[in-house]
Structure formats: C-alpha cells, structure tokens
Design a protein around this motif. Structure first.
Motif, short mmCIF file in Angstrom:
data_model
loop_
_atom_site.label_atom_id
_atom_site.label_comp_id
_atom_site.label_asym_id
_atom_site.label_seq_id
_atom_site.Cartn_x
_atom_site.Cartn_y
_atom_site.Cartn_z
N ILE A 72 0.87 -1.19 0.00
CA ILE A 72 0.00 0.00 0.00
C ILE A 72 0.90 1.22 0.00
CG2 ILE A 72 -0.22 0.01 2.55
CD1 ILE A 72 -3.17 0.93 2.12
N THR A 74 -4.48 -0.14 5.98
CA THR A 74 -5.52 0.26 5.03
C THR A 74 -6.65 0.99 5.77
OG1 THR A 74 -5.00 -1.71 3.74
CG2 THR A 74 -7.04 -0.57 3.18
N TYR A 112 -5.45 4.57 6.32
CA TYR A 112 -5.59 5.37 5.09
C TYR A 112 -7.07 5.61 4.76
CZ TYR A 112 -0.71 5.67 3.57
OH TYR A 112 0.61 6.00 3.47
N VAL A 142 -3.07 0.01 -3.89
CA VAL A 142 -2.80 -1.27 -3.21
C VAL A 142 -2.59 -2.34 -4.28
CG1 VAL A 142 -4.16 -0.72 -1.16
CG2 VAL A 142 -5.28 -1.88 -3.08
N VAL A 184 -7.14 -6.41 -0.09
CA VAL A 184 -6.04 -6.38 0.90
C VAL A 184 -6.45 -7.27 2.05
CG1 VAL A 184 -5.16 -4.10 0.32
CG2 VAL A 184 -7.00 -4.31 1.99
N ALA A 204 -11.95 1.89 0.46
CA ALA A 204 -10.99 1.24 1.37
C ALA A 204 -11.71 0.14 2.16
CB ALA A 204 -10.37 2.27 2.31
N ILE A 241 -10.98 -4.03 2.05
CA ILE A 241 -10.71 -4.90 3.20
C ILE A 241 -11.74 -6.03 3.23
CG2 ILE A 241 -10.56 -5.03 5.72
CD1 ILE A 241 -9.80 -2.03 5.72
#
Ligand SMILES: CSC[C@@H](O)[C@@H](O)C(=O)COP(=O)(O)O
Length: 365
Positions: free
Chosen positions: A11, A61, A64, A22, A52, A43, A47
C-alpha cells in the motif's frame, strides 16, 4: 519486496496525493495488478473483499481509509461514521481496531481543516513503522533459524500456514520475514507451505512470494503437515497472528491450531511472529474471548482457478445442499507456542514473557 526487479510496498500513497494504491491480492498469483482507492468506502470494500488482507495490512488500510474519509467529512460525526464503517469490515484482526482508534484519537484533538493532512501523515507513519517492525522481526527470527541450521548442519525445513509474508503487511511480513533475512544471509532454508483452504492464501500468495524471492519451497495440502512432522521433515513452524492475547494465546488462520498440536506431539518448535499492534492487551483467554470471523459458505463450496487455455473458472466441489460452516480463524493456546517473535525480540508465550518485552504495559496489567 521486489516484483520483476521493482521494489513494491503493498500500500502506498498515489502520486495525486489524494488516494492510495494497493496490490489487488484477489488477482494473485496469476496477475499482478494495482488498484486505486480514492474514498473510505472503497478502502472498506477492499478490506471486506480481501483485495487487501493480513492483519497488519488491514490496519494500515484502515488508517488510510480514515484519512480518505477526512477529505469527505472532517467533522467528529465524520470520524465516527468512518471508524464504524471501516471497523465493521473484518472482526478478528486487532490491528484494524488499533489503527482506527489511534488515528481517530489524534484527529479529534485537531481543528477540522487540519484533519485530512494529519491523517494521511499518520497513516504513512504507521506504514513505515510496520515496515521497521517486520524487518526487526525478521532479524530476531532469522537468528533462531540460523541456530537451528547450524545445530543440524544441514538445510532447515520450516512449515508455515496461510500468508504471513510481505503481502500480509506493508513489507517483509511477519512469519516470512525471518525466512527472507536468513535466506539472504545464506542460511539454507526450505519452506513447506500449507495450501490453506478455503481461500488458499498459502498456495496462491505465500508460494507467489517465495517464488518471486527465490526461496526454495514446497506447497502441501493442509492435512500433510502432521505426517511430515512425524517423519522428521519439519524442523520448525513459523506462523503469523491476527490477534494475540496478553497471556500469549495466538489467533491465526483456521488450521493453525491443528499444526500446533502436531508440532507439540512431535517435538517440533512452534513460533508465532507478530508486531506490537497485533497484541490485544485487554484479553487473557483467546479461545473464549477473541471474535472469530465466520465467512461466506461459498468459499468452501466453490474453487476458482486458471484453466489450461489461460481463462478462469469457478467450480462447485461440495455436494449440493449440504450445510457448510466457514470459521476463518482459530486460537492456539499459549501452552502450545514455543515463543513469540516481535520487533523487540523473542518472548515466552505467557503474560510475564510479553510484559518482559513491553514493560510499559506493566502498569496497565
Ligand atoms: C502477518 S499476517 C498474520 C495473519 O494475518 C495471517 O496469518 C492470516 O491469518 C491472514 O488471514 P486473512 O484472512 O488472509 O486476512
């Protein structure tokens, strides 16, 4: 780590200064693609869908994601909303909760017009800290590997489960960092890689990493580890963790506990490698208190792979109509863990051992 000779982190901030890039891990091992995340909703989705994954990377993450949210709404209500949305994505890895709480507390002390910039800076600092922690874990763990290799006078065989490599962190990894450091230093290391059903993080991601770095390895079916340990084929086990209690119980990818049981029965040392952000100092009983993510049954009933013609296909592998359960993690009790490797060194897997590495926690304990 390097892909095609070029160094990457999993990332990193985009050149536009307003988004992050990413590595899309759902495309590995067959395609290496970057994905741009420009909003906190993106984001959260990255996830949730495991574009990610891996505890430390989920945490970064999340940080961010909160920074991206501050560009949309920097009010206290905006912080609360983003923390709730990002925090609800995956329940087991404590790194996500740790990163969100840490950044949110910092932001609440600042005026609204400073929050977005400060959140991006802090997310970057957490990412750098993760790289430094994982590198230090690598140094401490590599000493254990080189001692074993020297004692045996031959190549050392390490068994690992899931993916606790650089793809699960920002760089280096946790359980794989010692392997990279030892391999780079000339210690002869070979890795048995559990395929890690149902999502195959071992077969897809750990094998991809080890291939890219030139580390000798063999992918095995999840059920092969005990047999290999009985026959002296495994010298040591290294795994990562999604949450480790203050008492040293290690929560990690489903199947880790069975490997630890086999390791104990066969006298194979079993280590967990993790940064400080994976320790949940509020819990003492991991089996009872760590929330275990239950994932979609489709991960068990279906498999996706590459066809001989280069195309991709998803096929059904379970008898239609059979009920399916899919717990994503399990807890290995501290009594089965030989040691916990963190950025500060190697601790006994118990409360005193961990407090020895983190004496500043003694007052709270
Ligand atoms: C350094 S990562 C440690 C753990 O996060 C890893 O072993 C693991 O279980 C990852 O699970 P995943 O479901 O792929 O996010």
């Amino acid at each position: 780590m390097k892909i095609g000779g070029q160094p990457y982190r999993t990332i990193f901030p985009d050149a536009d200064g307003a988004s992050v890039q990413v590595i899309d891990q759902t495309r590995l091992p067959f395609a290496f693609e970057l994905k741009r995340l420009a909003t906190s909703a993106q984001a959260a989705e990255a996830i949730r869908t495991m574009i990610v994954r891996g505890a430390p990377l989920i945490g970064v993450t999340g940080a961010y994601g909160l920074a991206l949210a501050m560009r949309e709404d920097a009010s206290n209500a905006g912080i609360d909303r983003a923390v709730a949305e990002l925090g609800a994505t995956r329940p087991t890895a404590i790194n996500l909760r740790w990163a969100l709480d840490h950044v949110a507390a910092l932001l609440r002390r600042l005026p609204e017009d400073e929050r977005a910039g400060a959140a991006f800076a802090e997310a970057g600092r957490i990412a750098d800290e993760d790289v430094a922690s994982c590198r230090a874990i690598g140094e401490h763990g590599a000493r254990i590997l080189s001692q074993h290799a020297a004692a045996k006078g031959r190549r050392i065989n390490v068994l690992t489960h899931c993916n606790a490599g650089w793809l699960a962190t920002v760089d280096w990894g946790t359980a794989l960092a010692p392997i990279y450091v030892a391999h780079d230093a000339g210690v002869p290391v070979h890795v048995y890689v559990d395929e890690t059903r149902p999502r195959n993080q071992g077969a897809a991601l750990t094998a991809f990493e080890l291939n890219a770095h030139g580390v000798p390895h063999t992918v095995i079916a999840d059920n092969a580890g005990g047999h290999l340990m009985q026959h002296g084929e495994v010298d040591i086990c290294f795994v990562g963790s999604d949450r480790t209690t203050a008492s040293g119980d290690v929560c990690n990818k489903i199947g880790t506990y069975l490997k630890a049981l086999a390791a104990r029965d066969t006298g194979v040392p079993f280590y967990a490698a993790l940064p400080f952000s994976t320790i949940d100092w509020t819990l003492m009983d991991g089996v009872r208190d760590i929330p275990i993510e239950e994932r979609d049954a489709r991960e068990v009933t279906h498999l996706t792979g590459r066809l001989a013609d280069g195309g991709f296909a998803t096929v059904e592998v379970v008898s239609p109509g059979s009920p399916v359960a899919n717990p994503a993690f399990d807890v290995t009790p501290a009594r089965l863990v030989t040691g916990i490797i963190t950025e500060r060194g190697v601790a006994r897997a118990d409360a005193e051992g961990l407090l020895g590495l983190y004496p500043e926690r003694r007052a709270a304990a």
